[in-house]
Write a protein that holds these residues in place. Structure first.
Motif, mmCIF file in Angstrom:
data_model
loop_
_atom_site.group_PDB
_atom_site.id
_atom_site.type_symbol
_atom_site.label_atom_id
_atom_site.label_comp_id
_atom_site.label_asym_id
_atom_site.label_seq_id
_atom_site.Cartn_x
_atom_site.Cartn_y
_atom_site.Cartn_z
ATOM 1 N N TYR A 1 136.049 19.595 8.783
ATOM 2 C CA TYR A 1 135.132 19.927 9.875
ATOM 3 C C TYR A 1 133.683 19.688 9.478
ATOM 4 O O TYR A 1 132.832 19.433 10.335
ATOM 5 N N GLU B 1 132.446 17.151 8.068
ATOM 6 C CA GLU B 1 132.046 15.738 8.156
ATOM 7 C C GLU B 1 131.404 15.461 9.519
ATOM 8 O O GLU B 1 131.942 14.756 10.378
ATOM 9 N N ARG C 1 132.239 12.566 12.425
ATOM 10 C CA ARG C 1 132.722 12.950 13.742
ATOM 11 C C ARG C 1 131.801 12.441 14.843
ATOM 12 O O ARG C 1 132.233 12.195 15.968
ATOM 13 N N TYR C 2 130.530 12.244 14.539
ATOM 14 C CA TYR C 2 129.593 11.738 15.540
ATOM 15 C C TYR C 2 129.962 10.317 15.975
ATOM 16 O O TYR C 2 129.706 9.930 17.126
ATOM 17 N N GLN D 1 132.587 11.138 18.585
ATOM 18 C CA GLN D 1 132.375 12.241 19.518
ATOM 19 C C GLN D 1 130.921 12.410 19.943
ATOM 20 O O GLN D 1 130.634 13.218 20.835
ATOM 21 N N THR E 1 140.126 7.809 14.412
ATOM 22 C CA THR E 1 140.128 8.933 13.476
ATOM 23 C C THR E 1 138.981 9.884 13.765
ATOM 24 O O THR E 1 139.135 11.110 13.728
ATOM 25 N N SER E 2 137.823 9.330 14.065
ATOM 26 C CA SER E 2 136.662 10.157 14.356
ATOM 27 C C SER E 2 136.827 10.918 15.666
ATOM 28 O O SER E 2 136.432 12.079 15.772
ATOM 29 N N SER F 1 139.596 12.005 17.108
ATOM 30 C CA SER F 1 140.574 13.088 16.996
ATOM 31 C C SER F 1 140.367 13.960 15.760
ATOM 32 O O SER F 1 141.081 14.952 15.586
ATOM 33 N N SER F 2 139.399 13.600 14.903
ATOM 34 C CA SER F 2 139.136 14.327 13.644
ATOM 35 C C SER F 2 140.379 14.401 12.768
ATOM 36 O O SER F 2 140.541 15.329 11.973
ATOM 37 N N SER F 3 141.241 13.405 12.892
ATOM 38 C CA SER F 3 142.454 13.366 12.076
ATOM 39 C C SER F 3 143.074 11.987 12.209
ATOM 40 O O SER F 3 142.699 11.203 13.086
#
Length: 338
Positions: free
Chosen positions: A164, A166, A170-171, A174, A247-248, A250-252
């Protein structure tokens, strides 16, 4: 004694009719698919008041990002006269590699190494198709199974979460710049770069020449094997960018996150080939093809049409669009049956 011959000149009305017919066919060849896209958009706008809104337009753009990247990469391979069935699994592999590497190498290191892995996948595909003389379908189908096994081995069938903390990573998937999602901006930048590469660079022209006639390209001094391999590397690279964005978002990383993009990509590429009367794969047509598929999906969802019907409609639209393009070019001899 001299003999004279007179040419038979068709009546003016007959010549004019033929000219108008040719002009009409040229117009349909160039604008027919775009007219269909506009008419379908107007139909959904009439059926649902929520369809012709800025919010829905942004949602369509956001949902098509990964598929558009995969499709644009595949366009290079199809333009070179081959196929790449591994693009969907490449998305998954790059997604997993990114999520696994970020804790050890940081965001920048993980992204760079994941993109290098994507390029290596494309390089292996290209070498198998050229120097190993394997069919593009066979070699990339084999690569698809190999990567599927590697993905299961790396994840043990479980998702790989991204920490979380990162925030910068994530930006990528998202973040927003005003009302526009940041990955939409990334898609636009990648498209511009890819369009310049395809239309303004030696690589793009050589890839197209190889796809048009590989033997003529060879005797013209073009290194056919090199540019076919480059097309596979570009295909995997674009898919890799899509995997990083996925990946970014869905954060996974999911062990089977990208397989569904393969058929969408082929549909978009061949549908896009009918746009603007090109008759050949091109990036702008592919991008519009992806947009059309996702626009139809969004519209059908809003009016309550089932997923099975949406799949049926997409298949029929693809067949009709490609069939119409073939009909408009019926004067050409059809010799490709692969």
């Amino acid at each position: 004694m001299t003999m004279t011959t007179t040419a038979v000149v068709p009546p003016p009305t007959q010549a004019g009719a033929k000219g108008r017919s040719r002009n009409g066919l040229h117009f349909l060849r160039r604008w027919g698919t775009i007219i269909v896209i506009v008419l379908v958009g107007l139909l959904f706008s009439k059926l649902s008041p929520y369809f012709p809104t800025i919010s829905n337009f942004n949602n369509i753009l956001f949902s098509m990002i990964v598929s558009a990247l995969v499709s644009m990469g595949l366009t290079f391979v199809v333009a070179a006269g081959s196929f790449d069935l591994s693009v969907g699994v490449t998305v998954t592999t790059v997604s997993i590699v990114t999520a696994l590497l970020i804790p050890y190498t940081g965001m920048a290191g993980g992204i760079i190494l994941a993109l290098i892995a994507a390029c290596l996948i494309g390089l292996v595909n290209g070498l198998l198709v050229t120097y190993a003389r394997l069919s593009g379908i066979v070699s990339t189908l084999g690569m698809m199974f190999v990567l599927g096994g590697i993905n299961q081995y790396l994840t043990n069938g479980y998702q790989v979460p991204v920490a979380y903390g990162e925030v910068a990573f994530r930006y990528i998937g998202q973040g927003r710049v005003g009302p526009i999602a940041f990955p939409v901006i990334l898609l636009a930048l990648v498209f511009i770069a890819g369009h310049i590469l395809a239309t303004r660079s030696k690589a793009g022209h050589y890839i197209g020449a190889v796809g048009d006639n590989p033997m003529a390209a060879y005797y013209s001094g073009i290194l056919v094997y090199r540019w076919v391999t480059v097309s596979f590397v570009l295909s995997a690279l674009f898919a890799g960018i899509g995997g990083i964005i996925l990946t970014s978002i869905s954060s996974s990383a999911q062990p089977v996150g990208g397989e569904g993009y393969l058929l969408e990509a082929f549909a978009a590429v061949f549908l896009g080939a009918t746009i603007l009367g090109k008759g050949k794969p091109h990036l702008l047509g592919t991008l519009l093809g992806v947009f059309f598929l996702y626009m139809v999906s969004s519209g059908m969802n809003m009016v309550g049409i089932s997923f099975a019907t949406r799949q049926l409609f997409n298949g029929l639209v693809l067949i009709l669009a490609v069939g119409a393009n073939a009909l408009l070019n019926r004067e050409e001899i059809h010799l490709k049956f692969i």
